[in-house]
Design an enzyme around this catalytic site. Structure first.
Site, PDB file in Angstrom:
ATOM      1  N   ASP A 102      49.976  30.294  45.444  1.00 12.41           N
ATOM      2  CA  ASP A 102      49.493  31.137  44.343  1.00 12.41           C
ATOM      3  C   ASP A 102      50.444  30.948  43.163  1.00 12.41           C
ATOM      4  O   ASP A 102      51.596  30.570  43.322  1.00 12.41           O
ATOM      5  CB  ASP A 102      49.407  32.607  44.784  1.00 12.41           C
ATOM      6  CG  ASP A 102      48.531  33.439  43.845  1.00 12.41           C
ATOM      7  OD1 ASP A 102      48.017  32.893  42.842  1.00 12.41           O
ATOM      8  OD2 ASP A 102      48.373  34.642  44.104  1.00 12.41           O
ATOM      9  N   SER A 103      49.915  31.210  41.972  1.00 12.11           N
ATOM     10  CA  SER A 103      50.610  30.819  40.744  1.00 12.11           C
ATOM     11  C   SER A 103      51.842  31.648  40.398  1.00 12.11           C
ATOM     12  O   SER A 103      52.654  31.213  39.601  1.00 12.11           O
ATOM     13  CB  SER A 103      49.619  30.883  39.596  1.00 12.11           C
ATOM     14  OG  SER A 103      48.896  32.102  39.642  1.00 12.11           O
ATOM     15  N   GLY A 104      51.963  32.832  40.950  1.00  9.02           N
ATOM     16  CA  GLY A 104      53.175  33.617  40.718  1.00  9.02           C
ATOM     17  C   GLY A 104      53.010  34.829  39.839  1.00  9.02           C
ATOM     18  O   GLY A 104      53.716  35.816  40.005  1.00  9.02           O
ATOM     19  N   GLY A 105      52.089  34.778  38.912  1.00  9.64           N
ATOM     20  CA  GLY A 105      51.956  35.890  37.964  1.00  9.64           C
ATOM     21  C   GLY A 105      51.570  37.196  38.634  1.00  9.64           C
ATOM     22  O   GLY A 105      52.167  38.238  38.383  1.00  9.64           O
ATOM     23  N   PHE A 106      50.593  37.110  39.536  1.00  3.94           N
ATOM     24  CA  PHE A 106      50.134  38.312  40.221  1.00  3.94           C
ATOM     25  C   PHE A 106      51.247  38.961  41.044  1.00  3.94           C
ATOM     26  O   PHE A 106      51.407  40.171  41.059  1.00  3.94           O
ATOM     27  CB  PHE A 106      48.933  37.989  41.104  1.00  3.94           C
ATOM     28  CG  PHE A 106      48.532  39.113  42.006  1.00  3.94           C
ATOM     29  CD1 PHE A 106      47.894  40.237  41.494  1.00  3.94           C
ATOM     30  CD2 PHE A 106      48.824  39.071  43.371  1.00  3.94           C
ATOM     31  CE1 PHE A 106      47.539  41.289  42.329  1.00  3.94           C
ATOM     32  CE2 PHE A 106      48.468  40.126  44.205  1.00  3.94           C
ATOM     33  CZ  PHE A 106      47.831  41.234  43.675  1.00  3.94           C
ATOM     34  N   ASP A 156      46.864  33.287  35.994  1.00  4.49           N
ATOM     35  CA  ASP A 156      45.827  34.161  35.441  1.00  4.49           C
ATOM     36  C   ASP A 156      46.450  35.450  34.934  1.00  4.49           C
ATOM     37  O   ASP A 156      47.572  35.787  35.289  1.00  4.49           O
ATOM     38  CB  ASP A 156      44.756  34.468  36.515  1.00  4.49           C
ATOM     39  CG  ASP A 156      45.352  34.975  37.830  1.00  4.49           C
ATOM     40  OD1 ASP A 156      46.561  34.821  38.047  1.00  4.49           O
ATOM     41  OD2 ASP A 156      44.588  35.535  38.641  1.00  4.49           O
ATOM     42  N   GLN A 199      38.489  36.354  36.438  1.00  9.37           N
ATOM     43  CA  GLN A 199      38.904  37.742  36.196  1.00  9.37           C
ATOM     44  C   GLN A 199      37.747  38.448  35.473  1.00  9.37           C
ATOM     45  O   GLN A 199      36.664  37.913  35.382  1.00  9.37           O
ATOM     46  CB  GLN A 199      40.216  37.780  35.397  1.00  9.37           C
ATOM     47  CG  GLN A 199      41.421  37.233  36.166  1.00  9.37           C
ATOM     48  CD  GLN A 199      41.818  38.083  37.367  1.00  9.37           C
ATOM     49  OE1 GLN A 199      41.441  39.256  37.487  1.00  9.37           O
ATOM     50  NE2 GLN A 199      42.567  37.492  38.295  1.00  9.37           N
ATOM     51  N   GLY A 226      41.476  39.627  40.932  1.00  9.39           N
ATOM     52  CA  GLY A 226      41.455  40.973  40.362  1.00  9.39           C
ATOM     53  C   GLY A 226      40.872  42.047  41.257  1.00  9.39           C
ATOM     54  O   GLY A 226      40.725  43.189  40.831  1.00  9.39           O
ATOM     55  N   ASP A 276      42.678  35.367  51.845  1.00 10.11           N
ATOM     56  CA  ASP A 276      44.079  35.480  52.241  1.00 10.11           C
ATOM     57  C   ASP A 276      44.452  36.945  52.209  1.00 10.11           C
ATOM     58  O   ASP A 276      43.944  37.692  51.388  1.00 10.11           O
ATOM     59  CB  ASP A 276      44.991  34.730  51.260  1.00 10.11           C
ATOM     60  CG  ASP A 276      45.292  35.551  50.020  1.00 10.11           C
ATOM     61  OD1 ASP A 276      46.263  36.332  50.026  1.00 10.11           O
ATOM     62  OD2 ASP A 276      44.528  35.431  49.040  1.00 10.11           O
ATOM     63  N   CYS A 314      40.423  39.710  74.376  1.00 13.06           N
ATOM     64  CA  CYS A 314      41.134  38.671  73.594  1.00 13.06           C
ATOM     65  C   CYS A 314      41.803  37.699  74.554  1.00 13.06           C
ATOM     66  O   CYS A 314      42.394  38.106  75.555  1.00 13.06           O
ATOM     67  CB  CYS A 314      42.173  39.333  72.696  1.00 13.06           C
ATOM     68  SG  CYS A 314      43.175  38.157  71.754  1.00 13.06           S
ATOM     69  N   CYS A 316      44.276  35.562  73.629  1.00 13.50           N
ATOM     70  CA  CYS A 316      45.508  35.041  73.028  1.00 13.50           C
ATOM     71  C   CYS A 316      46.683  35.131  74.017  1.00 13.50           C
ATOM     72  O   CYS A 316      46.609  35.847  75.024  1.00 13.50           O
ATOM     73  CB  CYS A 316      45.822  35.743  71.705  1.00 13.50           C
ATOM     74  SG  CYS A 316      46.806  37.248  71.823  1.00 13.50           S
ATOM     75  N   CYS A 319      47.827  38.785  74.723  1.00 11.76           N
ATOM     76  CA  CYS A 319      46.925  39.566  75.576  1.00 11.76           C
ATOM     77  C   CYS A 319      46.875  39.030  77.002  1.00 11.76           C
ATOM     78  O   CYS A 319      46.573  39.767  77.935  1.00 11.76           O
ATOM     79  CB  CYS A 319      45.535  39.632  74.943  1.00 11.76           C
ATOM     80  SG  CYS A 319      45.559  40.620  73.422  1.00 11.76           S
ATOM     81  N   HIS A 344      49.053  38.298  67.825  1.00  9.62           N
ATOM     82  CA  HIS A 344      47.711  38.749  68.223  1.00  9.62           C
ATOM     83  C   HIS A 344      46.819  38.977  66.989  1.00  9.62           C
ATOM     84  O   HIS A 344      45.657  38.582  66.978  1.00  9.62           O
ATOM     85  CB  HIS A 344      47.777  40.026  69.067  1.00  9.62           C
ATOM     86  CG  HIS A 344      46.450  40.710  69.156  1.00  9.62           C
ATOM     87  ND1 HIS A 344      45.480  40.350  70.064  1.00  9.62           N
ATOM     88  CD2 HIS A 344      45.903  41.685  68.372  1.00  9.62           C
ATOM     89  CE1 HIS A 344      44.396  41.086  69.856  1.00  9.62           C
ATOM     90  NE2 HIS A 344      44.619  41.900  68.834  1.00  9.62           N
TER      91      HIS A 344
HETATM   92  N1  PRF Z   1      45.293  36.600  41.021  1.00  3.88           N
HETATM   93  C1  PRF Z   1      46.256  35.852  41.643  1.00  3.88           C
HETATM   94  N2  PRF Z   1      46.659  36.122  42.893  1.00  3.88           N
HETATM   95  C2  PRF Z   1      46.096  37.161  43.542  1.00  3.88           C
HETATM   96  C3  PRF Z   1      45.108  37.976  42.950  1.00  3.88           C
HETATM   97  C4  PRF Z   1      44.671  37.694  41.616  1.00  3.88           C
HETATM   98  O1  PRF Z   1      43.813  38.341  41.017  1.00  3.88           O
HETATM   99  C5  PRF Z   1      44.747  38.945  43.915  1.00  3.88           C
HETATM  100  C6  PRF Z   1      43.724  40.012  43.815  1.00  3.88           C
HETATM  101  N3  PRF Z   1      44.221  41.200  43.240  1.00  3.88           N
HETATM  102  C7  PRF Z   1      45.538  38.695  45.046  1.00  3.88           C
HETATM  103  N4  PRF Z   1      46.336  37.626  44.797  1.00  3.88           N
HETATM  104  N5  PRF Z   1      46.798  34.835  40.980  1.00  3.88           N
HETATM  105 ZN    ZN Z   2      45.318  39.063  71.723  1.00  5.37          ZN
END
Ligand code: PRF
Ligand code: ZN
Length: 381
Positions: A102-106, A156, A199, A226, A276, A314, A316, A319, A344
């Site tokens: 992920d880009s880091g800003g969030f 973003d 967004q 978002g 994720d 399960c 796994c 379990c 698990h």
């Molecule tokens: N943007 C980025 N990472 C994220 C989100 C997003 O909107 C969210 C949702 N809130 C999770 N991770 N760059």
């Molecule tokens: Zn399990």
């Protein structure tokens, strides 16, 4: 094999083949430089280059296909320059399969309340030495190029869905302006796939503008951002449904930060492919197991002499080998308790993704969803 040669020849780092559909739901094969994944796909979240509590060998064992790393954490420590020098993140963490960063800003905006967003980028105070720092779209991409993940995310402008007014509009248009800076800065398009992030808050007009702005750039995949920020389920599902309906059929769709098992089932029915979330591992550290009926709280005193596995259905490693009583005993006292629970819980999420995939392929998606819902909500609530 021939397809892989053609991809190399034409400089493509991603192939997305829909293998089956049920109404809007799809099951696909997503071929990335380091792994061939099946969708719907759940991606466990690793922050410091590790999934808390599991080794990379265990992740392979439970069928994990791709994991998420955070640019923000990795850039601070060990730094992207060092990861680059040591041969990239795959090699550094000994993970042969796919990676997404992920880009880091969030992460900055959600972790550091001091972060401030301007047209230039995200400014924040370094948690290492307190110095003011700036993460621009160009820099985020440069860092992600050094880390070397199969999929990298555009920087973003994320705002909480619970706020309203002109800030949402500003963030939407800024996200579109920043995508061009990200595309321009991306130096490894033949090895790494840059995904754009939609967004627009809960506003359907802004969401539509953002989808169209990104689709015009013909990116290898798209994320819906978002969400999962405190809005109602109804608003959340409406935004996902709108975005999946207007994003291209032939490209992967990733709902960021989602989610609970129920959300993944619903979003997959709405045509989303990738997810994720820290929930399975975070909730494990609080002593909670994910089970078909919902959750099981291992800290509860009723677990103290319960000799059953966490989930008798399960298969796994946890379990098969350990009782609720044993995990209850460990859970507040030893890291092994949360490690076993994380194992698990991730197994549960990955199995859910595989079941979604196979039920779509076999044309039994509605039956699968009905059974999932009946087990989780037996009284029909
Ligand atoms: N943007 C980025 N990472 C994220 C989100 C997003 O909107 C969210 C949702 N809130 C999770 N991770 N760059
Ligand atoms: Zn399990």
């Amino acid at each position: 094999k021939a397809a892989a040669v053609i991809d190399k020849l034409f400089g493509m780092a991603l192939r997305f083949e829909v293998l089956g559909r049920f109404n809007r739901a799809r099951a696909a094969r997503l071929t990335l430089p380091h792994f061939v994944c099946q969708t719907p796909l759940f991606m466990p979240v690793g922050t410091q280059g590790t999934i808390k509590g599991l080794t990379t060998e265990q992740l392979e064992e439970i069928g994990c296909q791709i994991i998420l790393g955070n640019t923000y954490h990795l850039a601070l420590r060990p730094t992207s320059e060092l990861i680059d020098d040591l041969g990239g993140l795959h090699k550094f963490m000994n993970w042969p399969r796919a990676l997404l960063t992920d880009s880091g800003g969030f992460q900055m905006v959600s972790l550091l309340h001091l972060a401030d967003i301007t047209e230039e980028g995200v400014t924040f105070q370094s948690p290492v030495d307190g110095k003011p720092m700036l993460l621009t779209p160009e820099e985020s991409i440069q860092i992600q190029n050094r880390i070397g993940a199969d999929i990298i995310m555009a920087l973003d402008d994320v705002v909480k869905t619970t706020i309203t007014g002109p800030r949402i509009e500003e963030a939407t248009y800024r996200t579109i302006r920043w995508i061009d800076r990200c595309i321009e800065a991306h130096k490894r398009p033949n090895e790494q796939n840059l995904f754009g992030i939609v967004q627009g808050g809960l506003d359907p007009v802004l969401r539509d503008i953002c989808v169209r702005g990104l689709v015009d750039r013909n990116l290898p995949g798209y994320a819906i951002g978002g969400l999962a920020g405190g809005e109602s389920k109804d608003s959340f599902w409406r935004v996902v449904a709108q975005c999946t309906a207007s994003l291209p059929e032939e490209k992967p769709r990733y709902v960021m930060g989602v989610g609970y098992p129920l959300d993944i089932v619903v979003c997959s029915a709405l045509g989303a492919d990738m997810y994720d979330c820290v929930y399975p591992t975070r909730t494990a550290r609080f002593g909670t197991a994910l089970v078909p009926e919902g959750v099981l709280k291992l800290k509860h005193k009723a677990m103290a002499d319960d000799t059953r596995p966490i989930d008798p259905t399960c298969d796994c490693m946890v379990c098969k080998n350990y009782t609720r009583a044993y995990i209850h005993c460990l859970v507040t006292k030893d890291a092994m308790g949360s490690q076993l629970l994380s194992y698990h819980n991730l197994y549960y999420m990955l199995k859910l993704s595989r079941n979604l995939h196979s039920s779509i392929i076999k044309g039994r998606f509605p039956e699968f969803v009905r059974e999932f819902l009946q087990t989780m909500f037996p009284k029909g609530d």
